[in-house]
Design a protein around this motif. Sequence first.
Motif, PDB file in Angstrom:
ATOM      1  N   VAL A 148     -17.516  12.020 -48.864  1.00  0.00           N
ATOM      2  CA  VAL A 148     -16.549  12.899 -48.542  1.00  0.00           C
ATOM      3  C   VAL A 148     -16.862  13.705 -47.122  1.00  0.00           C
ATOM      4  O   VAL A 148     -16.050  13.835 -46.322  1.00  0.00           O
ATOM      5  N   ILE A 149     -18.029  13.910 -46.909  1.00  0.00           N
ATOM      6  CA  ILE A 149     -18.676  14.802 -45.793  1.00  0.00           C
ATOM      7  C   ILE A 149     -18.665  13.644 -44.486  1.00  0.00           C
ATOM      8  O   ILE A 149     -17.948  14.475 -43.412  1.00  0.00           O
ATOM      9  N   ARG A 150     -18.938  12.736 -44.887  1.00  0.00           N
ATOM     10  CA  ARG A 150     -18.777  11.675 -43.591  1.00  0.00           C
ATOM     11  C   ARG A 150     -17.533  11.499 -42.909  1.00  0.00           C
ATOM     12  O   ARG A 150     -16.919  11.722 -41.916  1.00  0.00           O
ATOM     13  N   GLU A 151     -16.318  11.394 -44.047  1.00  0.00           N
ATOM     14  CA  GLU A 151     -14.782  11.455 -43.601  1.00  0.00           C
ATOM     15  C   GLU A 151     -14.289  12.574 -42.894  1.00  0.00           C
ATOM     16  O   GLU A 151     -13.672  12.535 -41.997  1.00  0.00           O
ATOM     17  N   ILE A 152     -14.699  13.757 -43.739  1.00  0.00           N
ATOM     18  CA  ILE A 152     -14.389  15.040 -42.944  1.00  0.00           C
ATOM     19  C   ILE A 152     -14.855  15.190 -41.560  1.00  0.00           C
ATOM     20  O   ILE A 152     -14.225  15.601 -40.610  1.00  0.00           O
ATOM     21  N   LEU A 153     -16.047  14.776 -41.323  1.00  0.00           N
ATOM     22  CA  LEU A 153     -16.648  14.631 -39.788  1.00  0.00           C
ATOM     23  C   LEU A 153     -16.190  13.782 -38.787  1.00  0.00           C
ATOM     24  O   LEU A 153     -15.848  14.224 -37.941  1.00  0.00           O
ATOM     25  N   PHE A 154     -15.846  12.710 -39.246  1.00  0.00           N
ATOM     26  CA  PHE A 154     -15.800  11.670 -38.503  1.00  0.00           C
ATOM     27  C   PHE A 154     -14.356  10.940 -38.378  1.00  0.00           C
ATOM     28  O   PHE A 154     -13.972  10.092 -37.692  1.00  0.00           O
ATOM     29  N   PHE A 155     -13.475  11.109 -39.410  1.00  0.00           N
ATOM     30  CA  PHE A 155     -12.249  10.591 -39.619  1.00  0.00           C
ATOM     31  C   PHE A 155     -11.406  10.866 -38.409  1.00  0.00           C
ATOM     32  O   PHE A 155     -11.358  12.036 -37.931  1.00  0.00           O
ATOM     33  N   THR A 156     -10.916   9.650 -37.890  1.00  0.00           N
ATOM     34  CA  THR A 156      -9.893   9.784 -36.724  1.00  0.00           C
ATOM     35  C   THR A 156      -8.487   9.744 -37.095  1.00  0.00           C
ATOM     36  O   THR A 156      -8.023   8.900 -37.653  1.00  0.00           O
TER      37      THR A 156
END
Length: 304
Positions: A148-156
């Motif tokens: 979840v955190i990875r997607e919040i930070l890096f999702f384009t």
Amino acid sequence: MENGFTKEILKKVRQIEVRTNRLVNDSLAGSYHSVFKGRGMNFDEVREYVPGDDIRTIDWNVTARTGVAHIKKFVEERELTIMLLIDISASGEFGSSALSKREMMAELGSVLAFSAVRNNDKVGLILFTDFIELYIPPQKGRTHILRVIREILFFTPERKETDLRVPLDFVNRVIKRKCVAFLISDFCLGEDFDGTLARLSHTLRIGSKRHDLISLMVSDPRETELPDIGRITLEDAESGHQVELNTSDPAVRRGYREIAEENRRKIHHTIRSAGVDLLDLSTAVSYLPPLLGFFGARRRRMRR
């Protein structure tokens, strides 16, 4: 994906995990648990009646079978579903302080996610612009939270503009049981400000009846106060619309501030009139004291 970029992502996610875990451990865990109660009470066991027990909890079937009074014991059903609805439209990239609005929204989402997982709650994620960019169904566990955190930070995102009704409609349609939904956005509503706000009001009212809906509004100080730096061109990150302003003119700076403050008052009124809690945060100030104060105010209100 190249190894270097993978390592960079993992390093950033780990930094967020360490920082937010420390905040949760030190400050937020108890506040979160006391504010967000479970859905009800579950049957636990039967035991013998002792003087002082509530007679309304007597299990008459067991009492008749054994000839000794027994009562039913219940425990709170703690598990909740937490939905993070995070605005990743283009306006969130702006930042005049240490953090951009999107970075602050990411930290807020991370803190709430780790608070939830410490309480064995499920966490789901919706990243949105003017459509649903990404949906991660609610699950438990550290591995899930790190995703979840990875997607919040890096999702384009694919798109730039915002429609706050989109994630609310999606939650109402997809999440069948009552959840706690955090709408995290800068509430930049575009040129048709009043019309958009009126349409949003209706959606907020529906959402607040079905779920425990909480709005976290993230802003940057430069959205209210212009510096005295001469002529500048401001561009709306979502629409591309540009306007030239002479910031050396006190009347221009005053008019800019008055419009921004009036829009903020309208947003506050719309959200609260819909029965939705609101926490207003700035990238220039630590979010932790206001968040703790917000949880404390909700806890006191629940006790009344």
